[in-house]
Design an enzyme around this catalytic site. Structure first.
Site, PDB file in Angstrom:
ATOM      1  N   GLU A 122      -3.541  -6.748   7.893  1.00  0.00           N
ATOM      2  CA  GLU A 122      -3.099  -8.112   8.141  1.00  0.00           C
ATOM      3  C   GLU A 122      -1.643  -8.225   8.549  1.00  0.00           C
ATOM      4  OE1 GLU A 122      -5.815  -9.925   4.539  1.00  0.00           O
ATOM      5  OE2 GLU A 122      -3.677 -10.296   4.583  1.00  0.00           O
ATOM      6  N   CYS A 135       5.679 -10.999   8.455  1.00  0.00           N
ATOM      7  CA  CYS A 135       5.351 -10.168   7.303  1.00  0.00           C
ATOM      8  C   CYS A 135       4.461  -9.027   7.792  1.00  0.00           C
ATOM      9  CB  CYS A 135       4.644 -11.044   6.274  1.00  0.00           C
ATOM     10  SG  CYS A 135       4.210 -10.169   4.788  1.00  0.00           S
ATOM     11  N   CYS A 142      -3.857  -0.132  -0.518  1.00  0.00           N
ATOM     12  CA  CYS A 142      -2.683   0.309  -1.282  1.00  0.00           C
ATOM     13  C   CYS A 142      -3.169   1.216  -2.400  1.00  0.00           C
ATOM     14  CB  CYS A 142      -1.962  -0.914  -1.878  1.00  0.00           C
ATOM     15  SG  CYS A 142      -0.372  -0.513  -2.643  1.00  0.00           S
ATOM     16  N   CYS A 146      -1.359  -3.273  -8.632  1.00  0.00           N
ATOM     17  CA  CYS A 146      -0.718  -4.391  -9.328  1.00  0.00           C
ATOM     18  C   CYS A 146      -1.808  -5.427  -9.610  1.00  0.00           C
ATOM     19  CB  CYS A 146       0.398  -4.972  -8.481  1.00  0.00           C
ATOM     20  SG  CYS A 146       1.629  -3.715  -8.073  1.00  0.00           S
ATOM     21  N   CYS A 149      -2.299  -8.670  -7.514  1.00  0.00           N
ATOM     22  CA  CYS A 149      -2.258  -8.524  -6.057  1.00  0.00           C
ATOM     23  C   CYS A 149      -3.644  -8.212  -5.514  1.00  0.00           C
ATOM     24  CB  CYS A 149      -1.295  -7.402  -5.674  1.00  0.00           C
ATOM     25  SG  CYS A 149      -1.322  -7.021  -3.912  1.00  0.00           S
ATOM     26  N   SER A 268       9.967  -5.683  -6.318  1.00  0.00           N
ATOM     27  CA  SER A 268       8.968  -6.498  -7.005  1.00  0.00           C
ATOM     28  C   SER A 268       9.108  -6.262  -8.503  1.00  0.00           C
ATOM     29  CB  SER A 268       7.570  -6.106  -6.528  1.00  0.00           C
ATOM     30  OG  SER A 268       7.446  -6.398  -5.165  1.00  0.00           O
ATOM     31  N   CYS A 390      -2.036 -12.265   0.237  1.00  0.00           N
ATOM     32  CA  CYS A 390      -2.185 -11.003   0.944  1.00  0.00           C
ATOM     33  C   CYS A 390      -3.534 -10.371   0.621  1.00  0.00           C
ATOM     34  CB  CYS A 390      -1.049 -10.088   0.507  1.00  0.00           C
ATOM     35  SG  CYS A 390      -0.831  -8.748   1.618  1.00  0.00           S
TER      36      CYS A 390
HETATM   37  N1  SAH Z   1       3.957  -3.178  -1.921  1.00  0.00           N
HETATM   38  C1  SAH Z   1       5.197  -3.834  -1.770  1.00  0.00           C
HETATM   39  C2  SAH Z   1       5.216  -4.836  -0.614  1.00  0.00           C
HETATM   40  C3  SAH Z   1       3.991  -5.643  -0.378  1.00  0.00           C
HETATM   41  S1  SAH Z   1       3.621  -6.916  -1.547  1.00  0.00           S
HETATM   42  C4  SAH Z   1       5.587  -4.527  -3.063  1.00  0.00           C
HETATM   43  O1  SAH Z   1       4.775  -4.580  -3.965  1.00  0.00           O
HETATM   44  O2  SAH Z   1       6.730  -4.960  -3.155  1.00  0.00           O
HETATM   45  C5  SAH Z   1       4.835  -8.175  -1.191  1.00  0.00           C
HETATM   46  C6  SAH Z   1       5.140  -9.089  -2.362  1.00  0.00           C
HETATM   47  O3  SAH Z   1       4.061 -10.007  -2.605  1.00  0.00           O
HETATM   48  C7  SAH Z   1       5.373  -8.345  -3.652  1.00  0.00           C
HETATM   49  O4  SAH Z   1       6.476  -8.863  -4.353  1.00  0.00           O
HETATM   50  C8  SAH Z   1       4.099  -8.613  -4.386  1.00  0.00           C
HETATM   51  O5  SAH Z   1       4.272  -8.432  -5.748  1.00  0.00           O
HETATM   52  C9  SAH Z   1       3.807 -10.045  -3.995  1.00  0.00           C
HETATM   53  N2  SAH Z   1       2.420 -10.480  -4.226  1.00  0.00           N
HETATM   54  C10 SAH Z   1       1.294  -9.742  -4.131  1.00  0.00           C
HETATM   55  N3  SAH Z   1       0.213 -10.497  -4.425  1.00  0.00           N
HETATM   56  C11 SAH Z   1       0.650 -11.727  -4.714  1.00  0.00           C
HETATM   57  C12 SAH Z   1      -0.005 -12.958  -5.092  1.00  0.00           C
HETATM   58  N4  SAH Z   1      -1.312 -13.035  -5.212  1.00  0.00           N
HETATM   59  N5  SAH Z   1       0.789 -14.048  -5.302  1.00  0.00           N
HETATM   60  C13 SAH Z   1       2.119 -13.969  -5.142  1.00  0.00           C
HETATM   61  N6  SAH Z   1       2.780 -12.849  -4.796  1.00  0.00           N
HETATM   62  C14 SAH Z   1       2.060 -11.733  -4.582  1.00  0.00           C
HETATM   63 FE1  SF4 Z   2       0.414  -2.512  -3.531  1.00  0.00          FE
HETATM   64 FE2  SF4 Z   2       2.557  -4.177  -3.437  1.00  0.00          FE
HETATM   65 FE3  SF4 Z   2       0.073  -5.127  -3.929  1.00  0.00          FE
HETATM   66 FE4  SF4 Z   2       1.335  -3.670  -5.771  1.00  0.00          FE
HETATM   67  S1  SF4 Z   2       1.965  -5.691  -4.983  1.00  0.00           S
HETATM   68  S2  SF4 Z   2      -0.828  -3.443  -5.156  1.00  0.00           S
HETATM   69  S3  SF4 Z   2       2.418  -2.185  -4.492  1.00  0.00           S
HETATM   70  S4  SF4 Z   2       0.759  -4.155  -2.043  1.00  0.00           S
END
Ligand code: SAH
Ligand code: SF4
Length: 417
Positions: A122, A135, A142, A146, A149, A268, A390
């Site tokens: 995406e 973005c 991944c 997390c 996520c 993060s 995302c």
């Molecule tokens: N993997 C990297 C970058 C991609 S995620 C990272 O984790 O930093 C980009 C940001 O979106 C990160 O801060 C992640 O924690 C946040 N994120 C992921 N899923 C989310 C959600 N459902 N709601 C809000 N923020 C989210």
């Molecule tokens: Fe991967 Fe970033 Fe999502 Fe964590 S927040 S699962 S590191 S994409």
């Protein structure tokens, strides 16, 4: 679709990506997007040009690729007419394929893209009054999990190549109609110049964040090489100050990111205690808060004028108390970090184990951090009407039939081209 099987994840907490070959193109041609100019010259040399000609042609082609965004060698008007088919027989100018695109009422745009070997990922564009932020994804899926996520629920399929990473930026320029118009008078050895003024613009897309799918520091070399093309004055020419790399905390790669890429850093953080961060960002069990914040304090280039962004997703009843806010301020001060905090209201997805903190809670949390002397803007949710979290677009699309997606892809490609 994909002719590569899903990759085994070698561990649970720190599953370092196993490098995997991209399926080669069936026509045997080489995609020039993502290669540095010196490599393009080498390839031209291997294909038969003498060293001087290879270097000059590489310079011209590079300029057409990244300054003008052409996708056909036939459009490279300052390259001899006989040379253009010679190039087209051996090389291609790639772009990720568009499977589906969505346009939100608030201007946010989201694309589901596909690699040449059939993997989907995406890209999102978020415009506001002063900037337009793209973005960008670094991986398909991944390895980290997390818990809040959606991408974290997918397995890692493979790393994106430098061409697929810089290709997202180029595709966004295509879609936004942002390539400069006019000719390149005075550039190279023009043999059939068509006239007109060459102007460089690019007002809509001003910033890039590596915050799409994937952990950029687990695909370090490809992300670095792609961002070098984005920052190259002869490439896409975006300042490193307008690019931000977000990591979930891959501590051993942070110094290299600062030294070899030099872009802004976002971390993060999402929690202030070991217990909570271990649960929501499992990588914390490998690289804990102390190690992470020490690495942040040592990040090359961080200063009061270039602060590190600490992302903090607000999860109802999990990490959003007044005590959490106070502890956040204390930690950032303890490590003397030039910091700003980005408060992100949790973007829910079906089956997510968390809820979004109420707006009043987010406001109160922001106030405490702000009173502690740290800027703490709340990120407004964008594109809620278009599956903004995302990973959601990819999942929604997987429910559609393959035939329908192929038809959509053809339509989008036709509309672009
Ligand atoms: N993997 C990297 C970058 C991609 S995620 C990272 O984790 O930093 C980009 C940001 O979106 C990160 O801060 C992640 O924690 C946040 N994120 C992921 N899923 C989310 C959600 N459902 N709601 C809000 N923020 C989210
Ligand atoms: Fe991967 Fe970033 Fe999502 Fe964590 S927040 S699962 S590191 S994409």
């Amino acid at each position: 679709m994909a002719d590569t099987a899903l990759m085994t994840i070698p561990g649970q907490i720190d599953p370092v990506t196993v490098p995997r070959e991209v399926t080669a193109r069936q026509d045997g041609k080489v995609d020039l997007i993502g290669l540095p100019r010196s490599r393009i010259a080498e390839l031209f040399g291997e294909a038969g040009l003498d060293a001087k000609a290879a270097k000059l042609r590489a310079k011209q082609v590079f300029h057409w690729l990244y300054h003008r965004g052409v996708t056909e060698f036939a459009s490279m008007t300052d390259i001899a007419k006989t040379m253009r088919p010679w190039l087209a027989e051996r090389f291609v100018i790639g772009r990720p394929q568009i499977v589906e695109s969505q346009h939100s009422v608030d201007g946010t745009r989201k694309w589901l893209l596909r690699t040449a070997d059939g993997h989907e990922f995406e890209m999102v564009f978020i415009p506001d009054e002063t900037r337009g932020t793209l973005c960008v994804s670094s991986q398909v899926g991944c390895t980290l999990n997390c818990r809040f996520c959606h991408t974290g629920t997918m397995r890692l399929v493979r790393n994106l190549t430098p061409g697929e990473i810089v290709g997202q930026v180029m595709l966004a320029r295509d879609a936004l109609g942002e390539w400069p118009k006019g000719s390149m008078a005075g550039f190279g050895d023009d043999d059939d110049e068509t006239g007109g003024d060459y102007t460089s613009d690019g007002r809509l897309l001003t910033n890039i964040v590596m915050m799409g799918m994937g952990e950029p520091l687990y695909n370090f070399e490809h992300v670095r090489d792609a961002l070098r093309l984005v920052m190259d004055g002869d490439g896409l020419g975006l300042s490193k100050r307008r690019i931000t790399l977000s990591t979930s905390g891959v501590v051993p790669m942070m110094a290299r990111a600062g030294e070899e890429i030099g872009v802004n850093l976002a971390v993060s953080l999402h929690a202030t205690s070991k217990e909570v961060r271990d649960e929501i960002v499992p990588l914390n069990r490998k690289y804990g808060l102390d190690e992470l914040l020490t690495a942040c304090a040592a990040y090359p280039g961080a200063s009061n004028s270039r602060r590190i962004t600490f992302e903090y997703v607000m999860l109802d009843g999990v990490n959003d108390s007044d005590d959490d806010a106070r502890e956040l301020v204390r930690l950032l001060k303890q490590y003397k970090l030039p910091a700003k905090v980005n408060l992100i209201p949790f973007n829910p997805w079906p089956g997510a184990p968390y809820g979004t903190s109420p707006p009043e809670r987010v406001r109160q949390f922001a106030e405490i951090v702000f009173a502690g002397g740290i800027s703490a803007p709340v990120r407004t949710p964008r594109g809620r009407d278009i599956d903004a979290a995302c990973g959601q677009l990819k999942t929604a699309a997987e429910k559609k039939s393959r035939a329908e997606l192929d038809r959509l892809a053809e339509e989008k490609q036709a509309a672009l081209g």
